[in-house]
Design a protein around this motif. Structure first.
Motif, PDB file in Angstrom:
ATOM      1  N   VAL A 177      94.811  97.345  71.685  1.00 50.24           N
ATOM      2  CA  VAL A 177      94.398  97.376  72.914  1.00 50.24           C
ATOM      3  C   VAL A 177      93.137  98.077  73.493  1.00 50.24           C
ATOM      4  CG1 VAL A 177      95.534  99.073  74.273  1.00 50.24           C
ATOM      5  CG2 VAL A 177      95.355  97.033  75.265  1.00 50.24           C
ATOM      6  N   LEU A 178      92.990  99.226  72.851  1.00 50.74           N
ATOM      7  CA  LEU A 178      91.536  99.841  73.419  1.00 50.74           C
ATOM      8  C   LEU A 178      90.492  98.907  72.602  1.00 50.74           C
ATOM      9  CD1 LEU A 178      92.478 103.574  72.769  1.00 50.74           C
ATOM     10  CD2 LEU A 178      92.105 102.129  74.971  1.00 50.74           C
ATOM     11  N   ASN A 179      90.743  98.393  71.230  1.00 58.92           N
ATOM     12  CA  ASN A 179      89.665  97.783  70.710  1.00 58.92           C
ATOM     13  C   ASN A 179      89.099  96.634  71.505  1.00 58.92           C
ATOM     14  OD1 ASN A 179      87.949  98.001  68.403  1.00 58.92           O
ATOM     15  ND2 ASN A 179      89.144  96.157  67.715  1.00 58.92           N
ATOM     16  N   THR A 180      89.868  95.990  72.391  1.00 50.64           N
ATOM     17  CA  THR A 180      89.611  94.891  73.334  1.00 50.64           C
ATOM     18  C   THR A 180      88.811  95.466  74.483  1.00 50.64           C
ATOM     19  OG1 THR A 180      91.425  93.657  72.614  1.00 50.64           O
ATOM     20  CG2 THR A 180      90.577  93.098  74.802  1.00 50.64           C
ATOM     21  N   ASP A 181      89.079  96.659  74.764  1.00 50.23           N
ATOM     22  CA  ASP A 181      88.353  97.349  76.056  1.00 50.23           C
ATOM     23  C   ASP A 181      88.019  98.735  75.619  1.00 50.23           C
ATOM     24  OD1 ASP A 181      88.965  95.711  78.690  1.00 50.23           O
ATOM     25  OD2 ASP A 181      90.540  95.356  77.451  1.00 50.23           O
ATOM     26  N   PRO A 182      86.741  98.866  74.544  1.00 50.48           N
ATOM     27  CA  PRO A 182      86.564 100.026  74.334  1.00 50.48           C
ATOM     28  C   PRO A 182      85.740 100.977  75.350  1.00 50.48           C
ATOM     29  CG  PRO A 182      84.803  98.336  73.481  1.00 50.48           C
ATOM     30  CD  PRO A 182      86.033  97.441  74.402  1.00 50.48           C
ATOM     31  N   TRP A 183      85.509 100.447  76.406  1.00 47.75           N
ATOM     32  CA  TRP A 183      84.998 101.309  77.531  1.00 47.75           C
ATOM     33  C   TRP A 183      86.115 102.344  77.996  1.00 47.75           C
ATOM     34  CZ3 TRP A 183      88.635 101.236  81.347  1.00 47.75           C
ATOM     35  CH2 TRP A 183      89.274 100.073  81.532  1.00 47.75           C
ATOM     36  N   ALA A 184      87.369 102.250  77.676  1.00 49.82           N
ATOM     37  CA  ALA A 184      88.586 102.840  78.049  1.00 49.82           C
ATOM     38  C   ALA A 184      88.264 104.310  77.208  1.00 49.82           C
ATOM     39  CB  ALA A 184      89.849 102.219  77.794  1.00 49.82           C
TER      40      ALA A 184
END
Length: 426
Positions: A312-319
């Protein structure tokens, strides 16, 4: 009886010193590494003597900066705005090159050298006479100083040496391909992108002045209707889109309001401040974790949970910077954390070590997400591996491996190491 004269340092009052003498010794010592004892030794006086001229090391640094600026040849103010700003940037660059480490000193100096108000007053007066507003003139000087200093720091940072299979090499050597691309379009390779950044800034100023060949700025768009109040889900979706496109730093309440055609006041009533906005974004990310079914074996449970978080972080790396740098977190992640803690305890990891072990796994996931962005050979870490002289290592680095497979392998290695080190019982 005649007293025998003592051999050693002569007694009496030491030769007279001035604050500038002390500052000059500090410059000769080098502002990046100076200390009160080293400057005292250079002057041939006791450490305590310096306190007659400077209060402490911070004051010593400020005195050195003040003397260096007073003795440097700064450009006159009686020239056109573009020539003045160009000359200011060039002179500041030469000043930083002559005094290595001065960039850091300027950024952290505890006071303001006496030369700065005099220079700033003359330059601002000239820029206003050339047609710039007070705000534009002050902003131009501030931006040019920031660009020049930050570029100096970045260029010198690339010279930092580190150990590699080929011996100690600088970051510039290790990352030479990207460094070549960074500098190929600049007029002076030693200045990186500084000249290109300055050219853009000057063109922007020329546009604001309405000079021939430029386009005057358009009238700002009308203020959005305050009645346009998007709901929380819409705000979060727009914020995530901005973060994915432009990075987390681009996410502000104002930027999201502009994206949605609303006002900052309307968004703040719904979402709070920027931290509240980012936490809401993290909530949405956590809600999208595909939580795996519970695994009876602790190792399998830990790997499945870590991989789910990675995906899931790979989809939203800004996190990643929001979690790792800003220290923000989502309450929605707590059920996943509870299962991670339980799995470590089931693997006989001592309770006192569970939090530390979890943090190690989380930090590895952050690094894996950042490392897989760009898939493989284009990443900095891949280039370091490929720089090794060992042919077998180079071939392995070039094998086509998906980002998720690489992430899974890393997660397995980290978890196996933690369980082994912390006393897992098979």
């Amino acid at each position: 009886m005649t007293a025998t004269p003592r051999i050693g340092r002569k007694t009496g009052r030491p030769p007279s010193l001035t604050r500038d003498d002390v500052a000059r010794a500090a410059l000769e010592e080098g502002v990046a590494t100076l200390s009160m004892p080293s400057v005292a030794r250079r002057l041939g006086v006791g450490h305590s003597t310096l306190y007659h001229y400077v209060h402490d090391r911070d004051d010593l640094v400020l005195a050195a900066l003040d003397l260096a600026m007073r003795e440097f040849d700064w450009p006159p103010a009686d020239i056109g705005w573009r020539e003045l700003l160009t000359a200011f940037a060039d002179t500041l660059w030469r000043f930083l090159q002559q005094h290595p480490g001065m960039g850091e000193v300027i950024q952290s100096a505890p006071g303001r050298p006496s030369t700065i108000p005099e220079l700033a007053t003359a330059y601002l007066a000239r820029l206003r006479a050339e047609g710039l507003t007070d705000r534009d003139a002050a902003t131009a000087l501030d931006v040019i100083a920031d660009l020049t200093i930050s570029t100096d720091l970045a260029i010198r940072g690339m010279s930092h040496a580190l150990a590699t299979p080929r011996g100690r090499r600088s970051l510039q050597d290790v990352y030479q391909d990207a460094w070549a691309r960074l500098t190929e379009h600049t007029t002076d390779h030693g200045r990186g992108w500084l000249d290109s950044k300055l050219a853009l800034l000057f063109d922007g100023i020329a546009s604001r002045l309405g000079e021939p060949g430029t386009t005057a700025p358009q009238t700002p768009p009308p203020i959005p209707d305050s009645s346009t109040v998007p709901d929380r889900a819409t705000i979060v979706d727009a914020s995530r889109e901005i973060a994915r496109r432009d990075g987390l730093d681009a996410v502000t309440v104002r930027a999201v309001a502009n994206e949605l055609g609303s006002t900052t006041a309307a968004l703040r009533r719904e979402i709070g401040d920027r931290d509240g906005l980012v936490v809401a974004m993290l909530d949405a990310v956590a809600d999208e974790i595909t939580v795996p079914q519970r695994q009876a074996e602790p190792r399998a449970e830990l790997i499945a949970l870590a991989l789910a978080v990675h995906d899931v972080l790979n989809t939203d790396p800004w996190a990643v910077p929001a979690l790792a740098v800003d220290g923000l977190a989502s309450p929605s992640i707590l059920p996943v954390l509870d299962r991670v803690f339980a799995a470590f305890r089931a693997a006989n990891v001592p309770s006192r070590d569970v939090a530390s072990a979890t943090r190690v796994v989380w930090e590895h996931i952050y690094g894996a997400v950042l490392g897989t962005r760009g898939a493989g050979r284009g990443t900095f870490s891949a280039r370091i591996v490929e720089s090794a002289d060992t042919p077998s290592v180079t071939e392995i680095a070039r094998e086509p491996v998906s980002g998720r497979d690489r992430a899974r392998l890393g997660i397995e290695i980290v978890i196996d190491g933690l369980l082994s080190r912390l006393g897992r019982v098979s």
